[in-house]
Write a protein that holds these residues in place. Structure first.
Motif, short mmCIF file in Angstrom:
data_model
loop_
_atom_site.label_atom_id
_atom_site.label_comp_id
_atom_site.label_asym_id
_atom_site.label_seq_id
_atom_site.Cartn_x
_atom_site.Cartn_y
_atom_site.Cartn_z
N PHE A 247 -81.40 30.85 38.84
CA PHE A 247 -81.66 32.16 38.22
C PHE A 247 -82.45 33.04 39.18
O PHE A 247 -83.07 32.56 40.13
CB PHE A 247 -82.42 31.99 36.89
CG PHE A 247 -83.82 31.48 37.03
CD1 PHE A 247 -84.11 30.13 36.89
CD2 PHE A 247 -84.88 32.35 37.30
CE1 PHE A 247 -85.41 29.65 37.03
CE2 PHE A 247 -86.19 31.89 37.43
CZ PHE A 247 -86.46 30.53 37.30
N GLN A 248 -82.38 34.34 38.92
CA GLN A 248 -83.21 35.29 39.64
C GLN A 248 -83.88 36.18 38.61
O GLN A 248 -83.21 36.72 37.71
CB GLN A 248 -82.37 36.12 40.60
CG GLN A 248 -83.21 37.17 41.35
CD GLN A 248 -82.51 37.74 42.58
OE1 GLN A 248 -81.48 37.24 43.00
NE2 GLN A 248 -83.09 38.78 43.16
N VAL B 119 -86.83 33.46 42.60
CA VAL B 119 -85.62 32.66 42.42
C VAL B 119 -86.03 31.29 41.91
O VAL B 119 -87.07 30.75 42.31
CB VAL B 119 -84.87 32.53 43.78
CG1 VAL B 119 -83.75 31.51 43.69
CG2 VAL B 119 -84.33 33.89 44.20
N GLY B 120 -85.24 30.75 40.99
CA GLY B 120 -85.55 29.43 40.45
C GLY B 120 -84.30 28.68 40.06
O GLY B 120 -83.18 29.11 40.37
N LYS B 121 -84.51 27.58 39.40
CA LYS B 121 -83.41 26.67 39.05
C LYS B 121 -83.59 26.19 37.62
O LYS B 121 -84.70 26.27 37.07
CB LYS B 121 -83.39 25.49 40.02
CG LYS B 121 -84.71 24.75 40.10
CD LYS B 121 -84.95 24.15 41.47
CE LYS B 121 -86.34 23.56 41.62
NZ LYS B 121 -87.44 24.56 41.53
N PHE B 122 -82.52 25.72 37.02
CA PHE B 122 -82.61 25.28 35.62
C PHE B 122 -81.66 24.12 35.36
O PHE B 122 -80.70 23.90 36.11
CB PHE B 122 -82.30 26.44 34.67
CG PHE B 122 -80.87 26.94 34.74
CD1 PHE B 122 -79.86 26.31 34.03
CD2 PHE B 122 -80.53 28.05 35.52
CE1 PHE B 122 -78.55 26.76 34.10
CE2 PHE B 122 -79.23 28.51 35.58
CZ PHE B 122 -78.23 27.87 34.88
N VAL B 123 -81.96 23.41 34.28
CA VAL B 123 -81.02 22.46 33.69
C VAL B 123 -80.87 22.84 32.23
O VAL B 123 -81.87 23.01 31.52
CB VAL B 123 -81.51 20.99 33.82
CG1 VAL B 123 -80.61 20.05 33.00
CG2 VAL B 123 -81.53 20.55 35.28
N ASP C 61 -83.24 23.72 27.29
CA ASP C 61 -83.21 24.75 28.34
C ASP C 61 -84.54 24.70 29.08
O ASP C 61 -85.57 25.05 28.53
CB ASP C 61 -83.00 26.12 27.66
CG ASP C 61 -83.03 27.28 28.64
OD1 ASP C 61 -82.94 27.04 29.84
OD2 ASP C 61 -83.15 28.43 28.17
N ILE C 62 -84.49 24.20 30.32
CA ILE C 62 -85.73 24.05 31.10
C ILE C 62 -85.53 24.62 32.50
O ILE C 62 -84.42 24.52 33.05
CB ILE C 62 -86.18 22.56 31.16
CG1 ILE C 62 -87.50 22.40 31.95
CG2 ILE C 62 -85.09 21.64 31.69
CD1 ILE C 62 -88.15 21.03 31.80
N PHE C 63 -86.56 25.21 33.06
CA PHE C 63 -86.42 25.92 34.34
C PHE C 63 -87.77 26.00 35.04
O PHE C 63 -88.82 25.78 34.44
CB PHE C 63 -85.85 27.33 34.09
CG PHE C 63 -86.49 28.08 32.96
CD1 PHE C 63 -87.51 28.98 33.19
CD2 PHE C 63 -86.10 27.85 31.63
CE1 PHE C 63 -88.13 29.66 32.15
CE2 PHE C 63 -86.72 28.53 30.57
CZ PHE C 63 -87.73 29.44 30.83
N ASN C 64 -87.72 26.30 36.33
CA ASN C 64 -88.95 26.54 37.09
C ASN C 64 -88.61 27.32 38.37
O ASN C 64 -87.44 27.41 38.76
CB ASN C 64 -89.68 25.21 37.39
CG ASN C 64 -88.84 24.22 38.18
OD1 ASN C 64 -88.18 24.60 39.14
ND2 ASN C 64 -88.86 22.95 37.79
#
Lengths: 150, 150
Positions: free
Chosen positions: B110-111, B125-129, B144-147
């Motif tokens: 994600f951004q 900018v990050g990432k998720f599962v 929904d988890i992200f960091n």
């Protein structure tokens, strides 16, 4: 041919009937793996900690890029374990298994401790989602993502 | 009885044969949902953004506790969308479907952009599962988890 179809039907029926039992067995298997995995991380057993991941797994740590593959995952854990005063424990609160018994996800919580700049132990609490896939009959972590609560 | 078993065998065989096709259709369905979901978030359509979650879903945001249930998830998204200059886009890089077609997970990036204290737009900018489950034939987000990457 008819006999083969009948045998197959019985086999498929039997496998359908055991779904419920397997889901429970799979959940127990995953929870047992989590206990062993958390213990490995807590005791800083790097080889053992990494052994729970599939070869093509990804770890997605906060404030670091995604790391895919055992070598990259090993490097992330080595970095964690080298932090002064590092300690971790984690456990799932919820484990959900796909009907096909080949995929599962879990939600859980972790507690970490590291020393701050003054050498004082500082704890933090966070949460994670871990995805599992059954590979050659063995549950393996395929995605591991987490973040702090505060 | 024999005819019933044969019919069942054919049915079960047919459903096995269509696994590959369904997995692809499920992946396409989930990717289409992601596109619509990201667009809803980008345009700050709160109702639409929340509609992609299952009633019992959890969102696990960084620096906040886990939030479970649509009301709690709505409050998290409302908080995000109220941040000055907030904008987000996200997309999956990998979607994996369980053989039973009832569960899937995806890894993506994600951004986000928010204004800093001086009102200057700052992107990260990050990432998720994201985990999905099929509910009444419709894929819904269950976790929904992200960091952030940095």
């Amino acid at each position: 041919m008819l006999r083969k179809i009948l045998a197959l039907a019985v086999l498929l029926l039997a496998s359908s009937v055991t779904f419920a039992k397997d889901a429970s067995a799979d959940e127990q298997a995953i929870r047992a793996l989590d206990t062993a995995w958390s213990h490995a991380a807590e005791t800083k057993d790097l080889d053992k900690t990494v052994s729970f991941y599939a070869d093509d797994a990804s770890i997605l740590p906060p404030n670091m890029p995604i790391a895919t593959g055992k070598n990259a995952i090993r490097a992330v854990w080595a970095q964690f374990m080298s932090m002064p005063g590092f300690s971790i424990t984690f456990a799932p609160s919820k484990v959900v298994i796909a009907k096909s018994g080949d995929m599962a996800y879990e939600i859980g919580t972790f507690q970490t401790t590291v020393n701050d700049a003054q050498g004082k132990a500082t704890s933090s609490v966070g949460k994670f989602v871990v995805n599992w896939q059954k590979r050659d009959g063995q549950w393996k972590v395929v995605a591991d993502i987490f973040n702090d609560d505060k």
